[in-house]
Design a protein around this motif. Sequence first.
Motif, mmCIF file in Angstrom:
data_model
loop_
_atom_site.group_PDB
_atom_site.id
_atom_site.type_symbol
_atom_site.label_atom_id
_atom_site.label_comp_id
_atom_site.label_asym_id
_atom_site.label_seq_id
_atom_site.Cartn_x
_atom_site.Cartn_y
_atom_site.Cartn_z
ATOM 1 N N VAL A 19 66.451 -10.291 69.713
ATOM 2 C CA VAL A 19 65.016 -10.352 69.426
ATOM 3 C C VAL A 19 64.208 -10.006 70.676
ATOM 4 N N ASP A 20 64.585 -10.576 71.804
ATOM 5 C CA ASP A 20 63.858 -10.304 73.049
ATOM 6 C C ASP A 20 63.950 -8.832 73.427
ATOM 7 N N ARG A 21 65.126 -8.264 73.298
ATOM 8 C CA ARG A 21 65.301 -6.867 73.657
ATOM 9 C C ARG A 21 64.502 -5.958 72.720
ATOM 10 N N ALA A 22 64.502 -6.264 71.445
ATOM 11 C CA ALA A 22 63.745 -5.462 70.484
ATOM 12 C C ALA A 22 62.249 -5.543 70.764
ATOM 13 N N GLN A 23 61.759 -6.732 71.078
ATOM 14 C CA GLN A 23 60.345 -6.879 71.396
ATOM 15 C C GLN A 23 59.976 -6.083 72.643
ATOM 16 N N ARG A 71 70.103 -12.693 61.371
ATOM 17 C CA ARG A 71 69.105 -13.695 61.768
ATOM 18 C C ARG A 71 68.018 -13.048 62.634
ATOM 19 N N ALA A 72 68.440 -12.154 63.536
ATOM 20 C CA ALA A 72 67.471 -11.472 64.387
ATOM 21 C C ALA A 72 66.557 -10.577 63.566
ATOM 22 N N ALA A 73 67.110 -9.885 62.573
ATOM 23 C CA ALA A 73 66.296 -9.011 61.720
ATOM 24 C C ALA A 73 65.251 -9.815 60.949
ATOM 25 N N THR A 74 65.598 -11.034 60.548
ATOM 26 C CA THR A 74 64.642 -11.887 59.837
ATOM 27 C C THR A 74 63.461 -12.239 60.737
ATOM 28 N N VAL A 75 63.745 -12.578 61.985
ATOM 29 C CA VAL A 75 62.678 -12.916 62.932
ATOM 30 C C VAL A 75 61.819 -11.691 63.223
ATOM 31 N N LEU A 76 62.454 -10.542 63.422
ATOM 32 C CA LEU A 76 61.718 -9.329 63.754
ATOM 33 C C LEU A 76 60.844 -8.866 62.596
ATOM 34 N N ALA A 77 61.282 -9.094 61.359
ATOM 35 C CA ALA A 77 60.459 -8.732 60.206
ATOM 36 C C ALA A 77 59.156 -9.523 60.204
ATOM 37 N N LEU A 134 61.453 -3.321 73.775
ATOM 38 C CA LEU A 134 61.460 -1.894 73.478
ATOM 39 C C LEU A 134 60.240 -1.481 72.654
ATOM 40 N N VAL A 135 59.902 -2.295 71.661
ATOM 41 C CA VAL A 135 58.753 -1.968 70.815
ATOM 42 C C VAL A 135 57.465 -2.041 71.623
ATOM 43 N N ALA A 136 57.410 -2.957 72.589
ATOM 44 C CA ALA A 136 56.220 -3.049 73.443
ATOM 45 C C ALA A 136 56.004 -1.759 74.237
ATOM 46 N N LEU A 137 57.090 -1.096 74.617
ATOM 47 C CA LEU A 137 56.972 0.184 75.322
ATOM 48 C C LEU A 137 56.347 1.244 74.408
ATOM 49 N N PHE A 138 56.757 1.243 73.132
ATOM 50 C CA PHE A 138 56.150 2.182 72.181
ATOM 51 C C PHE A 138 54.687 1.832 71.917
ATOM 52 N N ASP A 139 54.391 0.526 71.844
ATOM 53 C CA ASP A 139 52.994 0.115 71.665
ATOM 54 C C ASP A 139 52.132 0.600 72.829
ATOM 55 N N SER A 146 56.590 -7.913 62.385
ATOM 56 C CA SER A 146 56.229 -6.546 61.983
ATOM 57 C C SER A 146 57.017 -5.496 62.754
ATOM 58 N N ILE A 147 58.279 -5.791 63.042
ATOM 59 C CA ILE A 147 59.168 -4.832 63.715
ATOM 60 C C ILE A 147 60.243 -4.418 62.713
ATOM 61 N N GLN A 148 60.335 -3.123 62.435
ATOM 62 C CA GLN A 148 61.296 -2.619 61.464
ATOM 63 C C GLN A 148 62.691 -2.570 62.062
ATOM 64 N N THR A 149 63.689 -2.843 61.230
ATOM 65 C CA THR A 149 65.072 -2.871 61.709
ATOM 66 C C THR A 149 65.971 -2.043 60.807
ATOM 67 N N ASN A 150 67.044 -1.560 61.404
ATOM 68 C CA ASN A 150 68.120 -0.875 60.695
ATOM 69 C C ASN A 150 69.393 -1.652 60.966
ATOM 70 N N LEU A 151 69.977 -2.237 59.945
ATOM 71 C CA LEU A 151 71.218 -2.988 60.091
ATOM 72 C C LEU A 151 72.380 -2.040 59.843
ATOM 73 N N SER A 152 73.226 -1.886 60.854
ATOM 74 C CA SER A 152 74.306 -0.901 60.786
ATOM 75 C C SER A 152 75.642 -1.555 60.464
ATOM 76 N N LEU A 153 76.592 -0.725 60.038
ATOM 77 C CA LEU A 153 77.950 -1.146 59.702
ATOM 78 C C LEU A 153 77.983 -2.107 58.528
ATOM 79 N N VAL A 154 77.128 -1.843 57.538
ATOM 80 C CA VAL A 154 77.146 -2.597 56.285
ATOM 81 C C VAL A 154 78.348 -2.110 55.470
ATOM 82 N N SER A 155 79.016 -3.023 54.770
ATOM 83 C CA SER A 155 80.314 -2.650 54.196
ATOM 84 C C SER A 155 80.457 -2.829 52.692
#
Length: 306
Positions: free
Chosen positions: A2-6, A34-40, A8-13, A43-52
């Motif tokens: 979550v911290d890392r995503a925030q 859990r991190a994707a839930t917090v980021l949603a 990175l997104v702050a740089l784009f902002d 208002s930060i969009q996420t892509n969850l990879s390696l879904v099976s």
Amino acid sequence: MVDRAQYLVALFDKANVRRWRVIVTLPATEDGLRAATVLAELSIQTNLSLVSCLPHAAACIETGAKMLTMSVGGILEWYEQQEKLIPKITADHPGIETIQTCTSYILHNKVNCTLMTADIRSWAELKQLSGIGGAALTEKQLDQIPMRTLTTWFPRSNDTSRSTINARAAPYPTRYLESQWGFLMSHFPAECRSLVSAVLYVRLGQMKVLMEEIEGVVKDELRHRVKLVKLDLKAMYVLKPWVPEPASEGADKKKSIRKLSRSPSSLSALSSCASSVTHSGSREKPRSSSVCKENTTPLVEGVDYF
């Protein structure tokens, strides 16, 4: 995460890039969900990879993720090993059915989420899938695009394939995220848990090994290029004072440039008092400091020494 995503997104902002154009990719582990839930909620969009599999995809959708990425090659290989199948890609391949079920689940429930495919082994695998939002291709596959004809199509409303039937029968919404911390994936069916382990955790382990190899190459290159030299403080006292050059006739004496007198004695004393750290990390011991005590001259006030 979550911290890392925030960060990175702050740089784009800061660069005035709108957030709907930025998607942060996270692994579809329990921590990633859990991190994707917090980021949603931020208002930060996420892509969850390696879904099976479908339960895995359903849990990821519940986090509010904008995109899901499924590893086609990993899923097909698992089914081929479990059922000892000949890797012949048809619509009834169990791996293709699993991926198609996830796509139909998203379309049937009108979820605001896109399914992406990655790790595609051949064009035949991609042609069997319908309704996907996009595909990540290798450089070789990209070069083959002009020679291929691909058509994007969506399952018909009267489709009676097993993947569509399974997608319609699956519950929506689910209650996977309501489970106790650390036990989310324990509620998946046994077959799905095995598939998650093979596709998600095995691939993450392979990525970790590759990242460690890259880090090792970078470190070796730095050791090769960088050489640290440490100058003993006593060596400063063997340097002769700065001597101004004789001013040319008619020139302003205040603008004369001072240079260091590079006599052989001062250079030898300087090299003898310096200790160096080589690129291999070993430290050389300084020589005897007797030279440093000879011909000591006080530093000149107002002169910068480097």
